[in-house]
Design a protein around this motif. Structure first.
Motif, short mmCIF file in Angstrom:
data_model
loop_
_atom_site.label_atom_id
_atom_site.label_comp_id
_atom_site.label_asym_id
_atom_site.label_seq_id
_atom_site.Cartn_x
_atom_site.Cartn_y
_atom_site.Cartn_z
N THR A 1 0.85 -1.19 0.00
CA THR A 1 0.00 0.00 0.00
C THR A 1 0.88 1.23 0.00
OG1 THR A 1 -0.14 -0.03 2.41
CG2 THR A 1 -1.91 -1.12 1.22
N THR B 1 -8.11 1.92 -2.90
CA THR B 1 -7.51 1.30 -1.71
C THR B 1 -6.03 1.63 -1.58
OG1 THR B 1 -7.12 -0.72 -2.99
CG2 THR B 1 -9.12 -0.64 -1.64
N THR B 2 -5.52 2.48 -2.45
CA THR B 2 -4.09 2.84 -2.52
C THR B 2 -3.21 1.60 -2.37
OG1 THR B 2 -3.94 3.43 -0.15
CG2 THR B 2 -4.49 5.18 -1.71
N SER B 3 -3.46 0.63 -3.24
CA SER B 3 -2.73 -0.63 -3.14
C SER B 3 -2.20 -1.05 -4.49
CB SER B 3 -3.63 -1.72 -2.57
OG SER B 3 -4.70 -1.99 -3.47
#
Lengths: 111, 112
Positions: free
Chosen positions: B24, B70-72
């Protein structure tokens, strides 16, 4: 053909000495970098040059002095070496918005 | 500032197992995302990359999808091989001069 090369591959020296690491890229890239990888494998940017001009200097002690004689070369000179300088130093280069290409690394051991 | 968080390793798997390495990130703007691999005693090699949301990077059976919500940017492979044993680094680049910000790396060990 080696894209990004570094010399030497291994460097063992004593505290207080001055040493240099050389980097050359034959990719025609404009931007070059130095990264430091510590004993826990953590990688951190040190410096970056774009067309021989320093553009990134990440709070590195002034014992470290990068020099870029031309666009294809970025050397790293370290004065008064300390035990904590022991690490693997990676050179990298990049053109425009493309990915960075890394050299094989120089393992510096200070005793 | 920008940062990348990776799962702690080592990850130990048997050959042909499914691999996921979580990553992340925190960044301003719209970073480019990368996975680099470091084989024992060698330098870093780019494994795959994605430059905008919903892009999927893929190479050598590895995949990762840029998830802005999800900033992943999790790395996956359906069936690992012994030769995949290495340290995997997630990284982002968002500044004007494209310095790479790395995660701490995840060591993968694959046994026969």
């Amino acid at each position: 053909d080696t894209a990004v090369s570094q010399t030497p591959k291994y460097l063992v020296t004593q505290m207080g000495n001055d040493k240099s690491i050389k980097c050359e890229q034959n990719l025609g890239h404009d931007t070059m970098y130095w990264y430091k990888q510590d004993s826990k494998k953590f990688l951190k940017i040190m410096f970056s040059y774009n067309n021989k001009e320093l553009i990134i200097n990440e709070t590195v002690p002034n014992r470290f002095s990068p020099k870029s004689p031309d666009k294809a070369h970025l050397n790293l000179h370290i004065n008064s070496l300390e035990l904590g300088d022991s690490a693997v130093y990676f050179c990298a280069s990049r053109q425009a918005d493309y990915e960075q290409y890394f050299g094989p690394g120089t393992r510096l051991t200070v005793t | 500032g920008d940062s990348v968080t990776q799962m702690e390793g080592p990850v130990t798997l048997s050959e042909e197992a499914f691999l996921t390495i979580n990553c992340t990130y925190t960044a301003t703007g719209y970073p480019s995302l990368f996975w680099y691999v470091q084989y024992p005693g060698e330098g870093l090699q780019l494994l795959l990359k994605a430059t905008k949301a919903d892009d999927k990077g893929s190479n050598k059976g590895f995949e990762a999808t840029y998830r802005k919500e999800t900033t992943s940017f999790h790395l996956e492979k359906g069936s690992v091989q012994v030769s995949d044993s290495a340290v995997y680094f997630c990284a982002l680049s968002s500044s004007g001069f494209q310095k790479l910000v790395f995660g701490t790396g995840t060591r993968l060990l694959v046994s026969p």
